[in-house]
Design a protein around this motif. Structure first.
Motif, PDB file in Angstrom:
ATOM      1  N   ALA A   1       0.952  -1.103  -0.023  1.00 45.27           N
ATOM      2  CA  ALA A   1       0.042  -0.030  -0.113  1.00 45.27           C
ATOM      3  C   ALA A   1       0.749   1.050   0.016  1.00 45.27           C
ATOM      4  CB  ALA A   1      -1.023  -0.090   1.238  1.00 45.27           C
ATOM      5  N   ALA A   2       1.960   1.295   0.586  1.00 47.20           N
ATOM      6  CA  ALA A   2       2.894   2.494   0.632  1.00 47.20           C
ATOM      7  C   ALA A   2       3.546   2.642  -0.610  1.00 47.20           C
ATOM      8  CB  ALA A   2       4.007   2.243   1.874  1.00 47.20           C
ATOM      9  N   TYR A   3       3.815   1.501  -1.438  1.00 53.37           N
ATOM     10  CA  TYR A   3       4.235   1.753  -2.722  1.00 53.37           C
ATOM     11  C   TYR A   3       3.181   2.464  -3.570  1.00 53.37           C
ATOM     12  CZ  TYR A   3       8.239  -1.335  -1.578  1.00 53.37           C
ATOM     13  OH  TYR A   3       9.408  -1.940  -0.963  1.00 53.37           O
ATOM     14  N   GLY A   4       1.951   1.951  -3.265  1.00 53.62           N
ATOM     15  CA  GLY A   4       0.887   2.531  -4.129  1.00 53.62           C
ATOM     16  C   GLY A   4       0.607   3.980  -3.832  1.00 53.62           C
ATOM     17  N   ALA A   5       0.688   4.307  -2.637  1.00 50.32           N
ATOM     18  CA  ALA A   5       0.573   5.776  -2.322  1.00 50.32           C
ATOM     19  C   ALA A   5       1.672   6.571  -2.889  1.00 50.32           C
ATOM     20  CB  ALA A   5       0.719   5.732  -0.801  1.00 50.32           C
ATOM     21  N   MET A   6       2.904   6.060  -3.101  1.00 50.44           N
ATOM     22  CA  MET A   6       3.880   6.693  -3.641  1.00 50.44           C
ATOM     23  C   MET A   6       3.695   7.052  -5.190  1.00 50.44           C
ATOM     24  SD  MET A   6       7.295   4.800  -1.947  1.00 50.44           S
ATOM     25  CE  MET A   6       8.451   5.478  -2.909  1.00 50.44           C
ATOM     26  N   PHE A   7       3.213   5.900  -5.843  1.00 52.57           N
ATOM     27  CA  PHE A   7       2.652   6.074  -7.356  1.00 52.57           C
ATOM     28  C   PHE A   7       1.388   7.079  -7.555  1.00 52.57           C
ATOM     29  CE2 PHE A   7       4.101   1.390  -7.695  1.00 52.57           C
ATOM     30  CZ  PHE A   7       5.373   1.612  -8.244  1.00 52.57           C
ATOM     31  N   LEU A   8       0.509   6.881  -6.640  1.00 49.75           N
ATOM     32  CA  LEU A   8      -0.496   8.121  -6.391  1.00 49.75           C
ATOM     33  C   LEU A   8       0.017   9.398  -6.313  1.00 49.75           C
ATOM     34  CD1 LEU A   8      -3.409   7.922  -6.870  1.00 49.75           C
ATOM     35  CD2 LEU A   8      -3.531   7.733  -4.121  1.00 49.75           C
ATOM     36  N   ALA A   9       0.945   9.685  -5.584  1.00 45.51           N
ATOM     37  CA  ALA A   9       1.684  11.216  -5.310  1.00 45.51           C
ATOM     38  C   ALA A   9       2.444  11.237  -6.466  1.00 45.51           C
ATOM     39  CB  ALA A   9       2.533  10.850  -3.998  1.00 45.51           C
ATOM     40  N   LEU A  10       3.139  10.430  -7.275  1.00 43.57           N
ATOM     41  CA  LEU A  10       3.811  10.744  -8.459  1.00 43.57           C
ATOM     42  C   LEU A  10       2.801  11.040  -9.631  1.00 43.57           C
ATOM     43  CD1 LEU A  10       6.209  10.636 -10.296  1.00 43.57           C
ATOM     44  CD2 LEU A  10       5.861   8.335 -10.669  1.00 43.57           C
ATOM     45  N   GLY A  11       1.799  10.666  -9.623  1.00 46.78           N
ATOM     46  CA  GLY A  11       0.475  10.848 -10.546  1.00 46.78           C
ATOM     47  C   GLY A  11      -0.089  12.135 -10.159  1.00 46.78           C
ATOM     48  N   VAL A  12      -0.224  12.658  -9.013  1.00 48.76           N
ATOM     49  CA  VAL A  12      -0.555  13.800  -8.727  1.00 48.76           C
ATOM     50  C   VAL A  12       0.532  15.217  -9.276  1.00 48.76           C
ATOM     51  CG1 VAL A  12      -0.950  15.737  -6.833  1.00 48.76           C
ATOM     52  CG2 VAL A  12      -1.994  13.346  -6.776  1.00 48.76           C
ATOM     53  N   VAL A  13       1.775  14.756  -8.971  1.00 45.73           N
ATOM     54  CA  VAL A  13       2.820  15.725  -9.260  1.00 45.73           C
ATOM     55  C   VAL A  13       2.800  15.912 -10.659  1.00 45.73           C
ATOM     56  CG1 VAL A  13       5.273  16.057  -9.503  1.00 45.73           C
ATOM     57  CG2 VAL A  13       4.242  15.417  -7.427  1.00 45.73           C
ATOM     58  N   MET A  14       2.685  14.665 -11.703  1.00 47.84           N
ATOM     59  CA  MET A  14       2.730  14.820 -12.989  1.00 47.84           C
ATOM     60  C   MET A  14       1.532  15.424 -13.454  1.00 47.84           C
ATOM     61  SD  MET A  14       3.681  10.860 -13.862  1.00 47.84           S
ATOM     62  CE  MET A  14       3.411  10.931 -15.628  1.00 47.84           C
ATOM     63  N   ASN A  15       0.130  15.296 -12.995  1.00 48.49           N
ATOM     64  CA  ASN A  15      -0.751  16.131 -13.331  1.00 48.49           C
ATOM     65  C   ASN A  15      -0.548  17.389 -13.101  1.00 48.49           C
ATOM     66  OD1 ASN A  15      -3.386  16.436 -13.764  1.00 48.49           O
ATOM     67  ND2 ASN A  15      -4.275  15.170 -12.501  1.00 48.49           N
ATOM     68  N   ILE A  16      -0.110  17.956 -11.904  1.00 48.99           N
ATOM     69  CA  ILE A  16      -0.216  19.295 -11.574  1.00 48.99           C
ATOM     70  C   ILE A  16       1.070  19.869 -12.670  1.00 48.99           C
ATOM     71  CG2 ILE A  16       0.952  21.088  -9.997  1.00 48.99           C
ATOM     72  CD1 ILE A  16      -0.413  19.316  -7.887  1.00 48.99           C
ATOM     73  N   LYS A  17       1.988  19.338 -12.946  1.00 46.42           N
ATOM     74  CA  LYS A  17       3.162  19.648 -13.770  1.00 46.42           C
ATOM     75  C   LYS A  17       2.562  19.847 -15.252  1.00 46.42           C
ATOM     76  CE  LYS A  17       7.995  19.169 -14.971  1.00 46.42           C
ATOM     77  NZ  LYS A  17       9.205  18.069 -14.968  1.00 46.42           N
ATOM     78  N   ALA A  18       1.868  18.933 -15.536  1.00 44.61           N
ATOM     79  CA  ALA A  18       1.252  18.696 -16.999  1.00 44.61           C
ATOM     80  C   ALA A  18      -0.028  19.906 -17.252  1.00 44.61           C
ATOM     81  CB  ALA A  18       0.771  17.589 -17.421  1.00 44.61           C
ATOM     82  N   LYS A  19      -0.597  20.419 -15.997  1.00 47.96           N
ATOM     83  CA  LYS A  19      -1.838  21.098 -15.978  1.00 47.96           C
ATOM     84  C   LYS A  19      -3.231  20.543 -16.708  1.00 47.96           C
ATOM     85  CE  LYS A  19       0.922  25.334 -15.393  1.00 47.96           C
ATOM     86  NZ  LYS A  19       0.917  26.596 -15.869  1.00 47.96           N
ATOM     87  N   LYS A  20      -3.091  19.208 -16.996  1.00 46.42           N
ATOM     88  CA  LYS A  20      -4.058  18.518 -17.696  1.00 46.42           C
ATOM     89  C   LYS A  20      -3.952  17.000 -17.309  1.00 46.42           C
ATOM     90  CE  LYS A  20      -1.872  17.544 -22.185  1.00 46.42           C
ATOM     91  NZ  LYS A  20      -2.077  17.535 -23.549  1.00 46.42           N
ATOM     92  N   LEU A  21      -5.066  16.431 -17.355  1.00 42.51           N
ATOM     93  CA  LEU A  21      -5.154  14.750 -16.908  1.00 42.51           C
ATOM     94  C   LEU A  21      -5.238  13.975 -18.130  1.00 42.51           C
ATOM     95  CD1 LEU A  21      -5.776  12.535 -14.755  1.00 42.51           C
ATOM     96  CD2 LEU A  21      -8.104  12.885 -15.409  1.00 42.51           C
ATOM     97  N   SER A  22      -3.777  13.446 -18.395  1.00 44.43           N
ATOM     98  CA  SER A  22      -3.371  12.572 -19.702  1.00 44.43           C
ATOM     99  C   SER A  22      -4.102  11.160 -19.586  1.00 44.43           C
ATOM    100  CB  SER A  22      -2.031  12.618 -19.873  1.00 44.43           C
ATOM    101  OG  SER A  22      -1.253  11.926 -18.750  1.00 44.43           O
TER     102      SER A  22
END
Length: 602
Positions: free
Chosen positions: A323-344
């Protein structure tokens, strides 16, 4: 869903060939099936443009200047091509000069031309590099001058006649220039290289121009291939292709305006019909993965995007398992989303996979593989005791917990393979094919094999006689009905099925292996947990005092390594279960031709 296609043959007089091809390309909906090999000259030009663009990409990005085209672009490109060739030539010359300088640096600065003058005066010199033993074995009558050693080899200048052929490999030729001349030449060439580097650095602002020109030339390559591949007969040009049925109206309107003759028909099984997959809002997240894998279903095969996504999310969660690894992936997704400013689509896929991992890890009580997490009431409350990785906290036997997870893995395999059988039954029902009875038999065999696997692996009690009776009965049924097809008599279908009886027997054994292969989800997940526990155990004694930084370093390296190995396992095992086991039961070969309409990029 796989979009329904229509086969089109377009006809126009040969003198209107270019006009017809331009019109078809402007529509951008017709996939042309017959094309010639790419034109060598255009391909070479395209390769050269990509080469220059790649070189420009190595320099710092500058503010993009306005796009240059036509003659202005051609002059810029010619200058850069010439500069690149000159750069390669100068680099080779600099390497040669440095080697020459190194070869005579030990002798100091002198003018090699003076040696040639001595030869003209009747005092010939020849130079050799050899080992001490070779020098000692030299004929005493040979007159030579010992020079300073080069690369730990003895250097001599032989006066008079050259040494015999046995010393040919030891012969050393003086460079045409001395040290001062070489240094001057090196400085001159280095200065020229700096000028070329500045030219490329300034031209990096025209990358957009290269992008446009590359697309334009790529259009020319495709246009030429289509033109050369077009059939010609009795003064007419014929273009054969496929287009989505929904675009047929647009095509007919264009054909009417341009006075083209055409014929429309449904594709046959022998036609190289391309596959166009239309993704919905849910399945579109799978497109990046399919593009990366290069997998395209056949036109008459299934679009399994939704099933692929659902099962892959489960496989991903079970293989990563933490679950902790999954939470890290989830955080990575949020960072990518904010950086790209759109949901790919890729971002959305990461959200689904990471969320599934968090859920599975929470249900099994796995947080960085640490047993200490079970001492926290919040984490412990989310665990399903029957599948817990630390069952001792719930009064569950460890063997029983592992058996429960293995049983779940087999159940997942049985459900996925049974789904394939049901999909085949539905399709053949629509086709009014009697072969659907064989797929029903496969469904019975898959379920029977599931119970057989439980008996063999976890010792579950089953009625062995009934299991083998169902498997043997299913095998016979598949032989009888597997060859049935619309348009064939029952006898013809029976003959075809009997002819493939041995293959059917092998497929039955393969089906057993397919169900058993889902145990890999348990095995890889347990391996990931064991690796995490091992690194935790190594670091635990060090997480205090002066050794704390080293302990943290071990934890970070260990868990990062575990995550990387888990991601590789998802590709090797998770994707495999979808592309081989599930797709194989469906009868899919993934040999589809991607739908690539003839259109302009610029």
């Amino acid at each position: 869903m796989i979009v329904k296609m229509k086969k089109i043959i377009v006809v126009a007089p040969c003198e209107r060939k270019a006009e017809m091809l331009s019109g078809i390309r402007d529509m951008g909906v017709l996939h042309v099936s017959e094309t010639a090999a790419a034109n060598p000259e255009l391909s070479a030009k395209l390769s050269q443009l990509n080469r220059i663009k790649s070189v420009l990409g190595e320099y710092p990005k500058l503010e993009q200047k306005s796009v240059v085209t036509g003659r202005e672009f051609e002059e810029m490109d010619n200058a850069l091509v010439a500069a690149l060739e000159e750069k390669a030539q100068i680099s080779n010359e600099i390497t040669r000069l440095k080697i020459a300088r190194e070869s005579i640096a030990a002798w100091g600065d002198f003018d090699p031309s003076q040696v040639l003058e001595l030869r003209d005066m009747g005092i010939p010199f020849s130079f050799y590099l050899m080992g001490k033993k070779e020098l000692e074995a030299l004929d005493p009558e040979v007159r030579y001058i010992a020079l300073k050693s080069i690369d730990k080899k003895c250097a001599i200048a032989v006066l008079g006649a050259e040494l015999d052929a046995s010393f040919a490999n030891s012969r050393f030729n003086l460079p045409p220039m001395g040290l001062s001349q070489i240094d001057a030449d090196l400085a001159k060439k280095a200065a020229r290289l700096d000028e070329i580097e500045k030219l490329f650095a300034q031209s990096a602002a025209y990358v957009t121009s290269y992008d446009r020109e590359i697309q334009r030339v790529a259009d020319e390559v495709v246009f030429k291939s289509v033109s050369d591949g077009a059939a010609t007969e009795d003064g007419f040009t014929l273009i054969t292709g496929f287009l989505p049925e929904e675009d047929l109206g647009t095509f007919k309107e264009k054909a009417k305006q341009c006075c083209w003759a055409y014929a429309v028909d449904d594709p046959t099984d022998e036609d190289p019909t391309p596959t166009k997959v239309r993704y919905n809002k849910v399945t579109k997240m799978m497109q990046p993965l399919f593009d990366m894998l290069g997998t395209v279903p056949g036109y008459r095969e299934y679009d399994i995007s939704i099933y692929f996504m659902l099962f892959l999310a489960l496989f991903f969660a079970m293989i990563i398992g933490d679950a902790a690894y999954g939470a890290m992936f989830l955080a990575l997704g949020v960072v990518m989303n904010i950086k790209a400013k759109k949901l790919s689509n890729l971002n959305l896929l990461l959200y689904v996979m990471s969320s599934a991992t968090v859920v599975w890890g929470a249900l099994t009580g796995t947080w960085f593989g640490s047993e200490a997490a079970m001492k926290i009431p919040f984490f412990r409350a989310m665990v399903i005791p029957a599948i817990a990785n630390y069952p001792q906290y719930f009064g569950v036997d460890s063997t029983a917990a592992q058996n429960a997870v293995m049983k779940f893995c087999f159940a997942v395999g049985m459900i996925q393979l049974s789904l394939a059988c049901v999909m085949n039954i539905i399709r053949k029902w629509k086709e009014k094919s009697l072969a659907l009875v064989a797929d029903f038999a496969w469904l019975v065999m898959i379920v029977s094999i599931y119970f057989l696997a439980l008996m063999l692996v976890i010792g579950a009690e089953v009625n062995v006689t009934m299991i083998f009776a169902l498997i043997i009965g299913g095998l016979v049924t598949v032989i009888i009905f597997g060859g049935q097809a619309p348009g064939l008599s029952f006898g013809q279908g029976l003959k075809a099925g009997a002819g493939g009886a041995f293959t059917t027997f092998l497929n039955t054994i393969s089906a057993f292996g397919n169900v058993m292969s889902y145990i890999r989800l348990f095995a890889v997940g347990m391996a990931s947990l064991a690796i995490a526990q091992s690194f935790n155990g190594m670091a635990s004694p060090m997480l205090k005092g002066w050794a704390f930084p080293a302990g943290m370093l071990i934890l970070i390296i260990g868990h990062v390594l575990n995550i990387v190995m888990g991601m590789l396992s998802v590709v090797v095992h998770g994707v495999r279960l979808n592309l081989l086991e599930f797709s194989g039961q469906l009868g899919m070969e993934w040999a589809g031709i991607p739908y690539e309409p003839f259109k302009k990029n610029v």
